[in-house]
Scaffold this motif. Structure first.
Motif: not given
Length: 365
Positions: A321-324, A349-354, A340-345, A230-232
């Motif tokens: 982009i964050g990836i789980a 990861a997106l937050y870390e990229a920011k 829900a957990e996959l999307l949250w992770n 999953c990519m956010y």
């Protein structure tokens, strides 16, 4: 002598009656198969189900060797909708599309009537272009709805006498009418489904559709034992685009970002707008390393080219982009909780990229 003649005449009559009875039973079986076929057609609730019925049931019910279908698809609108609804058109090589009536190339003298006769490569080749073995006799049946030609049903036999120019066409016309009506019904249904599951600005899936597809793909991945990722994705400093260039320009950027993301994905993947400037991508049968490669291509496609705005020139933009990844060994338990957990992770990861400066790809731990 008279008795012998009478007995012979009676014998011949009995044989004739026996043949009539055999033919009646044969016709009854044929009518029963056609009735079953019509019921299947009418009961089809999706485009895939209807096409499956035409290509799998019709040859059996009508003793045909070849069946194909050609549909008029202006500007590829129907194909685009079906692909966005994850229908792989390569599953149906007998299904063909043309842009307009001229390209359909029905003989001009047909007057919307079926064309029956011997197969001619010049006249009929386009209708059977995907068939390895060409038919000997054919029936090309125009599909008409409300005086509008929507395509044609192409029937073929390896026997020369199956379709001849002097045959009555009432039965074939009736079948064409039923198929045309059912086609229009399921196509309209697919369009309504597409509208209900699509973000109107970017024409990608909306949040509801992504969440639905995520549950479906988690279930499929569990059964087939493969990983999904999953990519956010979030457009960097998007508020500045709206503030500096206006909301129309912001919409231009959103639409182009969606287009560039989609260009890097497979038909089996899902892209959706989650709201604002956020997108989510679901990659099937994809491990973390492969997902990172796709994400990097997306990042480069966004950062590498300017965005042409409809009202105020051009602007540049980047994306984070964050990836789980959900591996097969971890795919167990309640699927809604897993989704829900996959999307949250991916979001974490997106937050870390920011936090690390934006315009980058980060992987969940």
């Amino acid at each position: 002598m008279a008795n012998q003649e009478l007995a012979e005449e009676n014998r011949m009559l009995r044989e004739q009656m026996h043949e009539f009875l055999k033919q009646a039973h044969h016709n009854q079986r044929i009518m029963s198969r056609h009735q079953s076929f019509n019921l299947e057609l009418i009961g089809a609730s999706s485009f895939r189900e209807l096409i499956d019925t035409i290509f799998s049931t019709l040859p059996t019910s009508s003793d045909l060797d070849v069946v194909s279908l050609t549909l008029i698809d202006h500007q590829s609108n129907l194909r685009s909708i079906l692909q966005d609804l994850s229908l792989d058109l390569s599953d149906f090589p007998q299904l063909m599309f043309v842009a307009n009536e001229t390209e359909l190339a029905l003989p001009p003298h047909t007057k919307n009537k079926p064309v029956l006769g011997r197969y001619s490569a010049k006249q009929h080749g386009s209708f059977f272009s995907t068939c390895v073995k060409k038919p000997v006799s054919v029936a090309i049946v125009p599909l008409i709805r409300l005086n509008r030609l929507i395509g044609c049903l192409n029937l073929g036999s390896f026997h020369a006498s199956r379709f001849t120019a002097n045959m009555a066409t009432d039965f074939i016309e009736q079948m064409g009418f039923i198929i045309a009506t059912c086609l229009e019904n399921v196509i309209n249904h697919e369009r309504l489904t597409y509208i209900g599951l699509t973000d109107p600005l970017t024409n990608v899936s909306n949040r509801r559709n992504v969440e639905r597809r995520m549950l479906e793909e988690i279930g499929r991945a569990r059964r087939q034992q493969y990983s999904i990722s999953c990519m956010y994705l979030d457009i960097d400093f998007f508020k500045q685009v709206n503030d500096q260039y206006g909301h129309q320009s912001g919409d231009d950027v959103l639409k182009e970002v969606a287009s560039r993301i989609k260009a890097e994905l497979r038909l089996s993947d899902t892209l959706g707008r989650f709201g604002g400037e956020e997108f989510v991508v679901l990659l099937v049968n994809t491990d973390q390393q492969a997902a990172a490669q796709v994400a990097e291509r997306i990042r480069l496609s966004i950062a590498g080219q300017p965005f042409f705005l409809s009202m105020t020139g051009v602007c540049n933009s980047t994306i984070s982009i964050g990836i789980a990844t959900l591996v097969a060994s971890g795919n167990h338990g309640d699927m809604e909780m897993i989704a829900a957990e996959l999307l949250w992770n991916a979001d974490r990861a997106l937050y870390e990229a920011k936090q690390q400066g934006r315009n980058r790809v980060c992987l969940a731990n």
